[in-house]
Design a protein around this motif. Sequence first.
Motif, short mmCIF file in Angstrom:
data_model
loop_
_atom_site.label_atom_id
_atom_site.label_comp_id
_atom_site.label_asym_id
_atom_site.label_seq_id
_atom_site.Cartn_x
_atom_site.Cartn_y
_atom_site.Cartn_z
N PRO A 109 0.83 -1.21 0.00
CA PRO A 109 0.00 0.00 0.00
C PRO A 109 0.86 1.26 0.00
O PRO A 109 2.09 1.18 0.13
N GLN A 110 0.23 2.37 -0.14
CA GLN A 110 0.94 3.65 -0.13
C GLN A 110 1.50 3.92 1.27
O GLN A 110 0.91 3.51 2.28
N PRO A 111 2.64 4.59 1.36
CA PRO A 111 3.25 4.87 2.67
C PRO A 111 2.29 5.60 3.60
O PRO A 111 1.65 6.58 3.21
N GLY A 112 2.21 5.11 4.83
CA GLY A 112 1.36 5.74 5.82
C GLY A 112 -0.12 5.48 5.65
O GLY A 112 -0.94 6.06 6.38
N GLN A 113 -0.49 4.63 4.70
CA GLN A 113 -1.89 4.34 4.42
C GLN A 113 -2.20 2.88 4.69
O GLN A 113 -1.39 2.01 4.40
N SER A 168 -10.88 8.21 3.10
CA SER A 168 -10.75 6.76 2.97
C SER A 168 -9.29 6.45 2.68
O SER A 168 -8.54 7.33 2.27
N PRO A 169 -8.87 5.19 2.92
CA PRO A 169 -7.47 4.84 2.63
C PRO A 169 -7.12 5.13 1.16
O PRO A 169 -7.87 4.78 0.25
N SER A 170 -5.98 5.76 0.96
CA SER A 170 -5.60 6.16 -0.39
C SER A 170 -4.83 5.05 -1.09
O SER A 170 -3.86 4.52 -0.55
N PRO A 171 -5.23 4.69 -2.32
CA PRO A 171 -4.48 3.69 -3.08
C PRO A 171 -3.37 4.31 -3.92
O PRO A 171 -2.58 3.60 -4.53
N ASN A 172 -3.32 5.66 -3.96
CA ASN A 172 -2.40 6.34 -4.87
C ASN A 172 -2.25 7.78 -4.39
O ASN A 172 -3.22 8.54 -4.39
N GLY A 173 -1.03 8.15 -3.99
CA GLY A 173 -0.81 9.47 -3.42
C GLY A 173 -0.99 10.62 -4.37
O GLY A 173 -0.98 11.78 -3.94
N ALA A 174 -1.17 10.36 -5.66
CA ALA A 174 -1.31 11.45 -6.64
C ALA A 174 -2.74 11.72 -7.05
O ALA A 174 -3.00 12.71 -7.74
N LEU A 175 -3.68 10.86 -6.67
CA LEU A 175 -5.04 10.97 -7.21
C LEU A 175 -5.88 12.06 -6.55
O LEU A 175 -6.96 12.37 -7.04
N TRP A 176 -5.39 12.64 -5.47
CA TRP A 176 -6.20 13.65 -4.76
C TRP A 176 -6.56 14.83 -5.66
O TRP A 176 -7.67 15.35 -5.62
#
Length: 380
Positions: free
Chosen positions: A110-114, A135-143
């Motif tokens: 998973p993504q770091p810290g998630q 919610s838990p993020s699957p990808n740190g860039a999608l925000w």
Amino acid sequence: MDGGGTRLGGLDGIRGLAALFVVLHHCWLLSFPGFPADTGPGWAGWLLYGHFAVVVFIALSGFSLAVSPARSGWRLGGLRRFARRRAWRILPPYWAALLFSLAVAWLLVPQPGQPVPTAKTVVVYGLLLQDVIGSPSPNGALWSIAVEAQLYFVFPLLLLLVRRLGAWAMAGVVAVVVVAVGMLAAYVPAVGLLMRLTPQFAVLFAAGVLAAGVLRARTRLPLHWAAAGAALPVLVLIVVQGSEWTVARFFWVDLALAPAAGLLLAAVALGRPRPLVRLLDTRPVRTLGSFSYSLYLVHAPIVVAVNHFLVAPLLEPGTGRLLALLAVAAPASVLFAWGFAAAFELPFQRYRSAAALRARFTGRTRTPATGPPPAAGSSP
């Protein structure tokens, strides 16, 4: 390309370099602990500020979307048509990248810290509500994709304001509303909730729309020097105050950069400064820009997986890890994104409807029926 089918040199290059900058930023984050503190070497400190690439993307989105309306009396050409074309352009690669990100997070790391993504993640991210519902993020860039999608709903209103009040007044109205939100957020809880939407990006988006109007005027003013003059005080402040101060005040720093971002886009679109435009228009940089949206969408899971399985077991956090990630994870992200774009992004640029795309892959036609692809402008 601009909205009218005439290519504007340099803009694809800006898009490509900005996406690559975000990749390098995530390599930096995995190499040095303590963000937003700058715990890396001085020569790499600039990699800490990947957020500002998103600032450029948002301004470029407003600019690219507004070029065609600016040449048509600031008219959109139909809400339904606009919504359909935006969805067709943005959603297929986004949803494909979401599935890829979920697969990596579930099966590899998973993504770091998630935490590991849940069913809630699938719904929230699938509906582009990640900046509204946690919610838990699957990808740190999608925000930022959620923020941009929400700005698409605002875009027709901005054009209406331009027609009624003028482009400068439109930008002023947006700025006043956003500044009011920023000033009241700490005192009014209901207003504070709006900060989750990154409201300063509305000003950057409006600055891009305003810059498209400047492009229409074909001004001979030295806009590139104006952009440099607008950016310099902000950059000096960032250097003097440091990363922790800057990150804590991204809202205000982003607002301060909006004039420079708009002026830079207008200047580059008008071919100034020529050395920069020539660099941005070189084939490698322009090609990178052609699949920059895909690069932005898929790179984070790749960088995290490469670090987790290949780099971190061998190298402690530090300069060595950064160099290894730059040498392995960054090229891997670019290569994967190139293939990903060929499957999930570029076909939706070239063929502007499901019927045209279906006809292409069933062999009924060899060329797109709706003309050349637009600038990916809208998105990173």
